[in-house]
Design an enzyme around this catalytic site. Structure first.
Site, PDB file in Angstrom:
ATOM      1  N   HIS A 298      -4.405   4.254 -13.874  1.00  0.00           N
ATOM      2  CA  HIS A 298      -3.049   4.042 -13.352  1.00  0.00           C
ATOM      3  C   HIS A 298      -2.395   2.814 -13.996  1.00  0.00           C
ATOM      4  O   HIS A 298      -1.662   2.074 -13.337  1.00  0.00           O
ATOM      5  CB  HIS A 298      -3.050   3.884 -11.830  1.00  0.00           C
ATOM      6  CG  HIS A 298      -3.515   5.085 -11.077  1.00  0.00           C
ATOM      7  ND1 HIS A 298      -2.673   6.035 -10.563  1.00  0.00           N
ATOM      8  CD2 HIS A 298      -4.772   5.509 -10.758  1.00  0.00           C
ATOM      9  CE1 HIS A 298      -3.362   6.988  -9.952  1.00  0.00           C
ATOM     10  NE2 HIS A 298      -4.651   6.695 -10.062  1.00  0.00           N
TER      11      HIS A 298
ATOM     12  N   ASN B  96      -1.886  10.043  -4.326  1.00  0.00           N
ATOM     13  CA  ASN B  96      -1.439  10.721  -5.541  1.00  0.00           C
ATOM     14  C   ASN B  96      -0.398  11.772  -5.180  1.00  0.00           C
ATOM     15  O   ASN B  96      -0.179  12.057  -3.995  1.00  0.00           O
ATOM     16  CB  ASN B  96      -2.619  11.431  -6.221  1.00  0.00           C
ATOM     17  CG  ASN B  96      -3.493  10.466  -7.028  1.00  0.00           C
ATOM     18  OD1 ASN B  96      -3.065   9.370  -7.398  1.00  0.00           O
ATOM     19  ND2 ASN B  96      -4.719  10.884  -7.302  1.00  0.00           N
TER      20      ASN B  96
ATOM     21  N   TYR C 222     -11.839  -1.116  -4.916  1.00  0.00           N
ATOM     22  CA  TYR C 222     -10.521  -1.711  -5.177  1.00  0.00           C
ATOM     23  C   TYR C 222     -10.518  -3.232  -5.141  1.00  0.00           C
ATOM     24  O   TYR C 222      -9.693  -3.871  -5.796  1.00  0.00           O
ATOM     25  CB  TYR C 222      -9.472  -1.122  -4.222  1.00  0.00           C
ATOM     26  CG  TYR C 222      -9.074   0.287  -4.609  1.00  0.00           C
ATOM     27  CD1 TYR C 222      -9.958   1.341  -4.433  1.00  0.00           C
ATOM     28  CD2 TYR C 222      -7.848   0.571  -5.185  1.00  0.00           C
ATOM     29  CE1 TYR C 222      -9.627   2.633  -4.815  1.00  0.00           C
ATOM     30  CE2 TYR C 222      -7.511   1.863  -5.566  1.00  0.00           C
ATOM     31  CZ  TYR C 222      -8.404   2.891  -5.372  1.00  0.00           C
ATOM     32  OH  TYR C 222      -8.083   4.163  -5.753  1.00  0.00           O
TER      33      TYR C 222
HETATM   34 FE1  HDD Z   1      -8.013   5.024  -7.511  1.00  0.00          FE
HETATM   35  C1  HDD Z   1      -6.058   2.623  -8.837  1.00  0.00           C
HETATM   36  C2  HDD Z   1      -5.223   6.682  -6.347  1.00  0.00           C
HETATM   37  C3  HDD Z   1      -9.991   7.664  -6.511  1.00  0.00           C
HETATM   38  C4  HDD Z   1     -10.755   3.219  -8.239  1.00  0.00           C
HETATM   39  N1  HDD Z   1      -6.029   4.716  -7.588  1.00  0.00           N
HETATM   40  C5  HDD Z   1      -5.406   3.659  -8.191  1.00  0.00           C
HETATM   41  C6  HDD Z   1      -3.992   3.780  -8.042  1.00  0.00           C
HETATM   42  C7  HDD Z   1      -3.761   4.931  -7.347  1.00  0.00           C
HETATM   43  C8  HDD Z   1      -5.045   5.508  -7.052  1.00  0.00           C
HETATM   44  C9  HDD Z   1      -2.416   5.492  -6.944  1.00  0.00           C
HETATM   45  C10 HDD Z   1      -2.959   2.816  -8.603  1.00  0.00           C
HETATM   46  C11 HDD Z   1      -2.531   1.799  -7.595  1.00  0.00           C
HETATM   47  C12 HDD Z   1      -1.448   0.945  -8.189  1.00  0.00           C
HETATM   48  O1  HDD Z   1      -0.344   1.460  -8.376  1.00  0.00           O
HETATM   49  O2  HDD Z   1      -1.732  -0.224  -8.442  1.00  0.00           O
HETATM   50  N2  HDD Z   1      -7.678   6.836  -6.679  1.00  0.00           N
HETATM   51  C13 HDD Z   1      -6.467   7.289  -6.196  1.00  0.00           C
HETATM   52  C14 HDD Z   1      -6.676   8.519  -5.467  1.00  0.00           C
HETATM   53  C15 HDD Z   1      -8.010   8.800  -5.526  1.00  0.00           C
HETATM   54  C16 HDD Z   1      -8.634   7.732  -6.276  1.00  0.00           C
HETATM   55  C17 HDD Z   1      -5.585   9.299  -4.758  1.00  0.00           C
HETATM   56  C18 HDD Z   1      -8.772   9.938  -4.924  1.00  0.00           C
HETATM   57  C19 HDD Z   1      -8.404  10.553  -3.860  1.00  0.00           C
HETATM   58  N3  HDD Z   1     -10.011   5.385  -7.422  1.00  0.00           N
HETATM   59  C20 HDD Z   1     -10.617   6.516  -6.957  1.00  0.00           C
HETATM   60  C21 HDD Z   1     -12.056   6.321  -6.949  1.00  0.00           C
HETATM   61  C22 HDD Z   1     -12.282   5.052  -7.428  1.00  0.00           C
HETATM   62  C23 HDD Z   1     -10.983   4.489  -7.720  1.00  0.00           C
HETATM   63  C24 HDD Z   1     -13.074   7.351  -6.483  1.00  0.00           C
HETATM   64  C25 HDD Z   1     -13.568   4.314  -7.627  1.00  0.00           C
HETATM   65  C26 HDD Z   1     -14.677   4.553  -7.040  1.00  0.00           C
HETATM   66  N4  HDD Z   1      -8.343   3.272  -8.457  1.00  0.00           N
HETATM   67  C27 HDD Z   1      -9.559   2.705  -8.599  1.00  0.00           C
HETATM   68  C28 HDD Z   1      -9.490   1.325  -9.218  1.00  0.00           C
HETATM   69  C29 HDD Z   1      -7.946   1.113  -9.391  1.00  0.00           C
HETATM   70  C30 HDD Z   1      -7.391   2.425  -8.890  1.00  0.00           C
HETATM   71  C31 HDD Z   1     -10.328   1.136 -10.403  1.00  0.00           C
HETATM   72  C32 HDD Z   1      -7.456   0.695 -10.756  1.00  0.00           C
HETATM   73  C33 HDD Z   1      -6.396  -0.344 -10.528  1.00  0.00           C
HETATM   74  C34 HDD Z   1      -6.501  -0.661  -9.118  1.00  0.00           C
HETATM   75  O3  HDD Z   1      -7.466   0.108  -8.542  1.00  0.00           O
HETATM   76  O4  HDD Z   1      -5.850  -1.493  -8.516  1.00  0.00           O
HETATM   77  O5  HDD Z   1     -10.061   0.410  -8.377  1.00  0.00           O
END
Ligand code: HDD
Length: 698
Positions: free
Chosen positions: A89, A162, A376
């Protein structure tokens, strides 16, 4: 629609930074102004600067001196401007607004935000793509992030969702794999922001649990026309917990007031070239014009009895609960009405975390959610560099907060007073509150420690089939085209075949169509399914974009192609009718200024034709007095025609239409006089003339 200028873009989120800037610039008697009211440029330490054009040297052609502290500080700061982009993202765009509670849920949740109808809560929303880097184009075929931070009176609540209600994987331990697979391949570092490559499809075809999600990602949902026309989903099952500590399951859905809309793939490819910032520009323009985007927050609430009776496990994030089975209830509205003052300070530094929930909202055992709650926090430390990332105004709660956390890098606030622990004998500082504080729902848990996937998660095809079959024929065609395109970029035949083997379990005709597009001569055997897909799930029309079309052109954009001699009356009538509908009208001409209309007036255009292709508009009107040989004019019409847009045209445009291959059909509306403008608008409310697609495919 009345255009209001945007409200002053300043609030407490950036006020600290802003005020410091002001103080630096106007710091009282010591710092004179340079010219009039222009403040004197200073170093970050506040020292006034006399020359910001030349480094300090020995002689005009001599070496630069280490002593040049202003140069050193300026370059030092510049060299450190970048922070790590989000690991997923990375490309996103955010806006401020508010959430208004429209229905009290006090019987099922004690969350303060749902107690009083009319309560307004400040929010920050960030939309994003998943796979691309921060500088990638907006119209990638991809899932869109829809992350909402609600600054409630009981702390920040983040719904990190999402625009698709299910996910690729069932267990968080698979997240690095799916993300590695979709991102650029590590040896060659391409393709960027694209799922059309071997690694992605290799992973997908080896991971049957992704089949439902992949149907969504191949559908028009993955190429939205605008953030404003997308649904948002919290995906997981969460819990509401009321004052009696009773739990109700809940799923969150955001529904756009303007209805849903997507573009077609060929259009998306061209938008990426014409305006890679298409989505962010759209949001910016709408908010600056006072056309504030709005969504309803809906909840699907259910109890354990419903969960037990439902066809699938409500803890499985690859499944949804059809709206026809459990109708969503509207509980509030989200309005975005202010752009950030500064992209980096707010949109880049905002830190969303699924574990941010107020009392009255709790987690289910969805294994994806449980893993996210762990992930997160890590990522914020990595990206923002300090445990004090909540001191950044965009991440700080807006309610009073008190704790004993102290020090660390970049600490902006430390607790005052003598006691920095509790309990203490100084009568200082906050204490926990068993009544007001967050209490986890007292769920009974038991079991054997093991790395297991529940049997109830094993059906990977039934809802994929239900989704596909619930689409209109046009949308099904788009899914087939998307699969054909993506798999055509896969070089290893075995991966393509594996996907066809999965598709055979979803829909036989779809599998055959895609195989045909790939030129496969023999069909593979269907994949081995742990559980045979069901044929008895009722269709869910709510899953289709087109079956739920808004019948409105509000919030959309009309492009009018003009040239010398264009009929001023028709242009005026179009502008009047479409602006009254709440649409935007932009003029496209061979040159940006000086087009002479039929009444002798000179008209400035919003775009020169090379910079204003028809892919930027939802419908077009070709208001020409006579033949134009401009090559871009032909593309303008040819694209609008093949993207199934409604095209209004004057008699003088006929030869251009003919040269562009645009044949008469019900989507081509003659604009013989000004009165025809409203007829054209009525047609445009259908957004696209889809029957043309069948003609084009023949
Ligand atoms: Fe995630 C970012 C949505 C599964 C780990 N995720 C991130 C963002 C969104 C989502 C919208 C961007 C937030 C922003 O605008 O800063 N993610 C989802 C959805 C998931 C999902 C709807 C499943 C239903 N995510 C998911 C899993 C993991 C992560 C299973 C890890 C185990 N996601 C992350 C992260 C991020 C992230 C690596 C990257 C940047 C952040 O968190 O702030 O931690």
């Amino acid at each position: 629609m009345a255009r209001k200028p945007s409200t002053a873009r300043r609030d407490e989120n950036t006020a600290i930074i802003h005020d410091q800037t002001l103080q630096r610039g106007t710091g009282g008697e010591l710092h004179q102004t340079a010219e009039g009211d222009t403040p004197v440029l200073t170093t970050a330490q506040g020292g006034p600067v006399s020359d910001d054009q030349n480094t300090l040297k020995i002689g005009p052609r001599g070496p630069t001196l280490i002593e040049d502290f202003h140069f050193r500080e300026k370059i030092f700061h510049f060299d450190h401007e970048r922070i790590p982009e989000r690991v997923v993202h990375a490309r996103g765009y955010g806006a401020h607004g508010y959430f208004e509670t429209t229905r009290s849920l006090s019987d099922i949740t004690r969350a303060d935000i749902f107690q009083r109808v009319g309560e307004k809560t400040p929010v920050f929303v960030r939309f994003s793509t998943v796979a691309g880097a921060k500088g990638s184009a907006d119209l990638a075929r991809d899932v869109r992030g829809f992350a909402v931070k609600l600054y409630t009176k009981e702390g920040n609540w983040d719904i990190v969702g999402n625009n698709i209600p299910v996910f690729f994987i069932q267990d968080a331990i698979k997240f690095p794999d799916i993300i590695h697979a979709v991102k650029e391949e590590p040896d060659r570092a391409f393709p960027q922001a694209a799922s059309a490559h071997d690694n992605f499809w290799d992973f997908i075809t080896l991971t049957p649990e992704s089949m439902h999600m992949i149907m969504w990602v191949m559908s028009d949902r993955a190429i939205p026309r605008s953030f404003r026309f997308m649904e948002g989903f919290g995906v997981h099952t969460f819990r509401f917990v009321n004052a009696q500590d009773e739990s109700t399951f809940v799923k969150f859905i955001w529904k756009p007031k303007l209805g849903m809309q997507s573009v077609v793939w060929n259009e998306a490819l061209k938008i990426n070239g014409a305006d890679p910032d298409f989505h962010r520009r759209d949001l910016w323009n709408a908010i600056e014009a006072g056309d504030y985007p709005e969504w309803e927050l809906c909840v699907q609430v259910f109890d354990q009895t419903f969960a037990d009776a439902f066809d699938f496990d409500v803890l499985d994030p690859t499944k949804l609960i059809p709206e026809e089975i459990l109708p969503p209830i509207t509980v509030g509205r989200l309005v975005l009405d202010r752009m950030p003052n500064n992209f980096f300070a707010e949109t880049e530094q905002v830190a969303f975390m699924t574990q941010n929930v107020p009392p009255g909202i709790d987690f289910s055992n969805d294994p994806l959610l449980q893993g996210r709650n762990f992930s997160y926090l890590d990522t914020q430390l990595k990206r923002l560099g300090s445990v004090n990332f909540t001191h950044i105004p965009i991440n700080a709660p807006k309610c009073p907060f008190h704790h004993f956390q102290q020090d660390g890098h970049m600490a902006m606030r430390n607790p005052s007073g003598r006691a920095n622990y509790q309990p203490n004998s100084w009568g200082e500082g906050p204490r926990e509150s068993p009544t007001a504080g967050f209490r986890s729902f007292a769920a009974e848990e038991s079991g054997t420690k093991a790395r297991l996937r529940p049997e109830s998660f094993a059906d990977h095809y039934s809802q994929a089939r239900q989704f596909y079959r619930s689409q209109t024929a046009t949308e099904q065609g788009h899914i087939a085209m998307a699969l054909g395109f993506e798999l055509s970029k896969v070089q290893k035949p075995v991966i393509r075949e594996r996907m066809i083997a999965h598709l055979l379990l979803i829909d036989d005709a779809l599998a055959k169509t895609v195989a045909g597009k790939l030129g496969m001569t023999a069909m593979p055997k269907p994949a081995d399914a742990a559980i045979q897909p069901r044929d008895d799930l009722a269709l869910s029309p709510a899953l289709s974009i087109l079956a739920n079309a808004p019948d409105s052109f509000t919030g959309r954009k009309l492009g009018i192609l003009i040239g010398d001699g264009s009929d001023a009356g028709i242009i005026k009538a179009l502008r009047g009718a479409f602006e009254k509908e709440g649409a935007t009208v932009e003029l496209v001409a061979p040159q940006p200024s000086g087009t002479k209309l039929s009444d002798g007036s000179a008209m400035d255009a919003d775009h020169a034709i090379e910079g204003g292709p028809s892919v930027l508009f939802d419908a077009v009107a070709i208001v020409l007095a006579d033949e134009t040989k401009h090559p871009a004019a032909r593309d303008f019409v040819a694209d609008a025609y093949s993207h199934c847009k409604f095209i209004g045209f004057t008699a003088g445009a006929k030869s251009l239409l003919d040269r562009s291959g645009a044949e008469a059909d019900d989507g081509m509306i003659a604009l013989d006089d000004a009165a025809a403008a409203s007829e054209f608008l009525i047609a445009c409310r259908q957004l696209r003339f889809w029957p043309r697609e069948d003609t084009l495919m023949q």
